[in-house]
Design a protein around this motif. Sequence first.
Motif, PDB file in Angstrom:
ATOM      1  N   LEU A  35       0.837  -1.198   0.000  1.00 31.17           N
ATOM      2  CA  LEU A  35       0.000   0.000   0.000  1.00 31.17           C
ATOM      3  C   LEU A  35       0.872   1.250   0.000  1.00 31.17           C
ATOM      4  CD1 LEU A  35      -2.722  -1.094   2.595  1.00 31.17           C
ATOM      5  CD2 LEU A  35      -2.651  -1.477   0.106  1.00 31.17           C
ATOM      6  N   GLU A  36       0.510   2.191  -0.846  1.00 31.79           N
ATOM      7  CA  GLU A  36       1.285   3.424  -0.963  1.00 31.79           C
ATOM      8  C   GLU A  36       1.240   4.210   0.348  1.00 31.79           C
ATOM      9  OE1 GLU A  36       1.287   7.691  -3.382  1.00 31.79           O
ATOM     10  OE2 GLU A  36      -0.220   6.156  -3.814  1.00 31.79           O
ATOM     11  N   ASP A  37       2.408   4.614   0.815  1.00 35.20           N
ATOM     12  CA  ASP A  37       2.521   5.471   1.996  1.00 35.20           C
ATOM     13  C   ASP A  37       2.397   6.915   1.530  1.00 35.20           C
ATOM     14  OD1 ASP A  37       3.127   6.678   4.443  1.00 35.20           O
ATOM     15  OD2 ASP A  37       5.265   6.216   4.326  1.00 35.20           O
ATOM     16  N   ASP A  38       1.165   7.348   1.226  1.00 41.56           N
ATOM     17  CA  ASP A  38       0.962   8.613   0.535  1.00 41.56           C
ATOM     18  C   ASP A  38       1.200   9.838   1.398  1.00 41.56           C
ATOM     19  OD1 ASP A  38      -1.400   7.243   1.567  1.00 41.56           O
ATOM     20  OD2 ASP A  38      -2.575   8.956   0.908  1.00 41.56           O
ATOM     21  N   GLN A  39       1.408   9.644   2.712  1.00 45.90           N
ATOM     22  CA  GLN A  39       1.779  10.771   3.572  1.00 45.90           C
ATOM     23  C   GLN A  39       3.231  10.672   4.040  1.00 45.90           C
ATOM     24  OE1 GLN A  39      -0.994  11.834   6.684  1.00 45.90           O
ATOM     25  NE2 GLN A  39      -2.761  11.160   5.512  1.00 45.90           N
ATOM     26  N   ASN A  40       3.996   9.760   3.438  1.00 46.89           N
ATOM     27  CA  ASN A  40       5.422   9.596   3.770  1.00 46.89           C
ATOM     28  C   ASN A  40       5.649   9.429   5.266  1.00 46.89           C
ATOM     29  OD1 ASN A  40       6.365   9.799   1.083  1.00 46.89           O
ATOM     30  ND2 ASN A  40       6.229  12.018   1.183  1.00 46.89           N
ATOM     31  N   PHE A  41       4.855   8.540   5.884  1.00 47.07           N
ATOM     32  CA  PHE A  41       5.039   8.293   7.316  1.00 47.07           C
ATOM     33  C   PHE A  41       6.325   7.524   7.594  1.00 47.07           C
ATOM     34  CE2 PHE A  41       4.744   5.392  10.901  1.00 47.07           C
ATOM     35  CZ  PHE A  41       4.486   6.269  11.943  1.00 47.07           C
ATOM     36  N   PHE A  42       6.554   6.465   6.822  1.00 42.35           N
ATOM     37  CA  PHE A  42       7.705   5.601   7.092  1.00 42.35           C
ATOM     38  C   PHE A  42       8.997   6.291   6.661  1.00 42.35           C
ATOM     39  CE2 PHE A  42       4.348   2.278   6.531  1.00 42.35           C
ATOM     40  CZ  PHE A  42       4.401   1.778   7.823  1.00 42.35           C
ATOM     41  N   PRO A  43      10.077   6.128   7.425  1.00 39.74           N
ATOM     42  CA  PRO A  43      11.369   6.706   7.028  1.00 39.74           C
ATOM     43  C   PRO A  43      11.801   6.172   5.669  1.00 39.74           C
ATOM     44  CG  PRO A  43      11.461   5.880   9.291  1.00 39.74           C
ATOM     45  CD  PRO A  43      10.165   5.395   8.707  1.00 39.74           C
ATOM     46  N   ALA A  44      12.517   7.017   4.920  1.00 38.61           N
ATOM     47  CA  ALA A  44      13.004   6.605   3.602  1.00 38.61           C
ATOM     48  C   ALA A  44      14.300   5.813   3.757  1.00 38.61           C
ATOM     49  CB  ALA A  44      13.254   7.836   2.737  1.00 38.61           C
ATOM     50  N   TYR A  45      14.353   4.670   3.092  1.00 38.93           N
ATOM     51  CA  TYR A  45      15.564   3.853   3.061  1.00 38.93           C
ATOM     52  C   TYR A  45      15.918   3.578   1.598  1.00 38.93           C
ATOM     53  CZ  TYR A  45      15.493   3.059   8.094  1.00 38.93           C
ATOM     54  OH  TYR A  45      15.535   3.232   9.452  1.00 38.93           O
ATOM     55  N   ALA A  46      16.185   4.658   0.859  1.00 39.91           N
ATOM     56  CA  ALA A  46      16.499   4.535  -0.559  1.00 39.91           C
ATOM     57  C   ALA A  46      17.878   3.901  -0.730  1.00 39.91           C
ATOM     58  CB  ALA A  46      16.466   5.898  -1.231  1.00 39.91           C
ATOM     59  N   LEU A  47      17.938   2.848  -1.526  1.00 41.71           N
ATOM     60  CA  LEU A  47      19.182   2.138  -1.807  1.00 41.71           C
ATOM     61  C   LEU A  47      20.016   2.987  -2.766  1.00 41.71           C
ATOM     62  CD1 LEU A  47      20.794  -0.545  -1.529  1.00 41.71           C
ATOM     63  CD2 LEU A  47      19.478  -1.386  -3.490  1.00 41.71           C
ATOM     64  N   THR A  48      21.215   3.374  -2.325  1.00 39.60           N
ATOM     65  CA  THR A  48      21.997   4.387  -3.041  1.00 39.60           C
ATOM     66  C   THR A  48      23.482   4.033  -3.054  1.00 39.60           C
ATOM     67  OG1 THR A  48      20.445   6.068  -2.211  1.00 39.60           O
ATOM     68  CG2 THR A  48      22.514   6.866  -3.160  1.00 39.60           C
ATOM     69  N   PRO A  49      24.156   4.167  -4.198  1.00 40.58           N
ATOM     70  CA  PRO A  49      25.612   3.962  -4.204  1.00 40.58           C
ATOM     71  C   PRO A  49      26.326   5.121  -3.514  1.00 40.58           C
ATOM     72  CG  PRO A  49      24.841   4.608  -6.393  1.00 40.58           C
ATOM     73  CD  PRO A  49      23.624   4.451  -5.546  1.00 40.58           C
ATOM     74  N   VAL A  50      27.232   4.771  -2.619  1.00 43.00           N
ATOM     75  CA  VAL A  50      28.026   5.762  -1.894  1.00 43.00           C
ATOM     76  C   VAL A  50      29.498   5.465  -2.175  1.00 43.00           C
ATOM     77  CG1 VAL A  50      28.545   6.791   0.349  1.00 43.00           C
ATOM     78  CG2 VAL A  50      26.259   5.861  -0.095  1.00 43.00           C
ATOM     79  N   VAL A  51      30.229   6.486  -2.602  1.00 40.39           N
ATOM     80  CA  VAL A  51      31.614   6.314  -3.042  1.00 40.39           C
ATOM     81  C   VAL A  51      32.516   7.281  -2.275  1.00 40.39           C
ATOM     82  CG1 VAL A  51      33.139   6.195  -5.066  1.00 40.39           C
ATOM     83  CG2 VAL A  51      30.679   5.837  -5.338  1.00 40.39           C
ATOM     84  N   GLU A 106      37.682  11.046  -7.448  1.00 37.25           N
ATOM     85  CA  GLU A 106      38.727  11.894  -8.032  1.00 37.25           C
ATOM     86  C   GLU A 106      39.638  11.082  -8.935  1.00 37.25           C
ATOM     87  OE1 GLU A 106      40.559  13.611  -4.613  1.00 37.25           O
ATOM     88  OE2 GLU A 106      38.998  15.129  -4.318  1.00 37.25           O
ATOM     89  N   ALA A 107      39.883   9.826  -8.542  1.00 37.12           N
ATOM     90  CA  ALA A 107      40.732   8.957  -9.350  1.00 37.12           C
ATOM     91  C   ALA A 107      39.990   8.414 -10.565  1.00 37.12           C
ATOM     92  CB  ALA A 107      41.262   7.804  -8.497  1.00 37.12           C
ATOM     93  N   PHE A 108      38.687   8.175 -10.408  1.00 29.33           N
ATOM     94  CA  PHE A 108      37.877   7.595 -11.487  1.00 29.33           C
ATOM     95  C   PHE A 108      36.592   8.421 -11.651  1.00 29.33           C
ATOM     96  CE2 PHE A 108      40.134   4.072  -9.376  1.00 29.33           C
ATOM     97  CZ  PHE A 108      40.912   3.610 -10.430  1.00 29.33           C
ATOM     98  N   PRO A 109      36.682   9.622 -12.214  1.00 28.83           N
ATOM     99  CA  PRO A 109      35.498  10.494 -12.294  1.00 28.83           C
ATOM    100  C   PRO A 109      34.354   9.903 -13.116  1.00 28.83           C
ATOM    101  CG  PRO A 109      37.326  11.372 -13.590  1.00 28.83           C
ATOM    102  CD  PRO A 109      37.885  10.260 -12.764  1.00 28.83           C
ATOM    103  N   GLU A 110      34.674   9.014 -14.070  1.00 31.68           N
ATOM    104  CA  GLU A 110      33.634   8.402 -14.889  1.00 31.68           C
ATOM    105  C   GLU A 110      32.758   7.449 -14.085  1.00 31.68           C
ATOM    106  OE1 GLU A 110      37.315   5.831 -15.062  1.00 31.68           O
ATOM    107  OE2 GLU A 110      36.855   7.976 -15.099  1.00 31.68           O
ATOM    108  N   LEU A 111      33.223   7.069 -12.903  1.00 28.27           N
ATOM    109  CA  LEU A 111      32.480   6.122 -12.077  1.00 28.27           C
ATOM    110  C   LEU A 111      31.114   6.672 -11.674  1.00 28.27           C
ATOM    111  CD1 LEU A 111      32.687   3.369 -10.596  1.00 28.27           C
ATOM    112  CD2 LEU A 111      33.685   4.596  -8.654  1.00 28.27           C
ATOM    113  N   GLU A 112      31.000   7.976 -11.519  1.00 27.20           N
ATOM    114  CA  GLU A 112      29.725   8.564 -11.102  1.00 27.20           C
ATOM    115  C   GLU A 112      28.621   8.272 -12.109  1.00 27.20           C
ATOM    116  OE1 GLU A 112      27.759  12.846  -9.709  1.00 27.20           O
ATOM    117  OE2 GLU A 112      29.908  12.712 -10.152  1.00 27.20           O
ATOM    118  N   ASP A 113      28.851   8.567 -13.373  1.00 27.55           N
ATOM    119  CA  ASP A 113      27.835   8.306 -14.387  1.00 27.55           C
ATOM    120  C   ASP A 113      27.573   6.812 -14.536  1.00 27.55           C
ATOM    121  OD1 ASP A 113      27.465  10.978 -14.928  1.00 27.55           O
ATOM    122  OD2 ASP A 113      28.814  11.002 -16.673  1.00 27.55           O
ATOM    123  N   GLN A 114      28.605   6.015 -14.408  1.00 30.76           N
ATOM    124  CA  GLN A 114      28.442   4.565 -14.548  1.00 30.76           C
ATOM    125  C   GLN A 114      27.558   3.996 -13.446  1.00 30.76           C
ATOM    126  OE1 GLN A 114      32.616   3.722 -14.517  1.00 30.76           O
ATOM    127  NE2 GLN A 114      32.843   3.887 -16.748  1.00 30.76           N
TER     128      GLN A 114
END
Length: 294
Positions: A223-239, A245-253
């Motif tokens: 069911l859609e949490d249409d009032q954004n009650f639950f905390p967001a746990y967005a899966l995200t790459p962190v570098v 700086e060594a591999f700037p192309e990595l961001e777009d990849q």
Amino acid sequence: MLNRFSPSLIGLALAGVLSITHASDLVVGGKNFTEQQIIASMTGQYLEGLGYQVDTRAGMGSAVLRQAQENGQIDLYWEYTGTSLISFNGISERLGPEETYATVQELDAEKGLVWLNPSAANNTYALAMRIGVAEERSIHSLSDLARAVNDGEPLSFALNAEFYARDDGWRPLQEAYGFQVGRRDVNRMDSGLVYQALRDGQVDVGLVFATDGRIPAFAFKVLEDDQNFFPAYALTPVVREETLEAFPELEDQMNALSSLLDDDVMADLNAQVDVRRLSVEEVAKTFLEEHGLL
């Protein structure tokens, strides 16, 4: 959920990380549960296909993995926005998805960590119903659920005991959406049993995790949490900043890979491993091949 370790255990774990002696362009980390093992394998195979020499180290505890990245032993791993906000930065204020991302992006930048584009996969709490029941009752969101409860429709719930008792759990959820369920209609049980009770029709609504593989396997509708009650746990790459700086192309990849992931995709990948019993490596490879990334 953040794993807790004593300083001595963290030191031993990091010593194990440092004991790997062969050289790599990139060291990719991952946590010790199915979703993280899949995404770590996927990332490692994807980057190897792009020509990097990759050392993939999955199966690490959350606290150990984060400390390893801060200390420079891990270049890249996928973190959840809510984990960084609450567990690593100590922010208890309820924030929406965009504000959560912006906050961890800013705070972690001070530690030399760069949050790339978040995926649409959000492994947070959710309430789910069997698809047929939800469609029959026209319940697609938590606001629809609140309306049904307030209209007196008979609905039974299954929650784990922790969520039922938490200060940011069941009671404030009802307050936020403006409904109240009587105690006799709420069944408290272990998380694994919630999925079984919902699948078998013992209850109408169950507490789930949004990217769990049993959701598609058991034909559940989140069911859609249409009032954004639950905390967001967005899966995200962190570098690490030094790595970019060594591999700037990595961001777009990495952003290209992140753009392919959402709740349904991750739930299906998790189900292939947890329900169909395919190997993590096979599931990750097939996904990359299907999207022309390998």
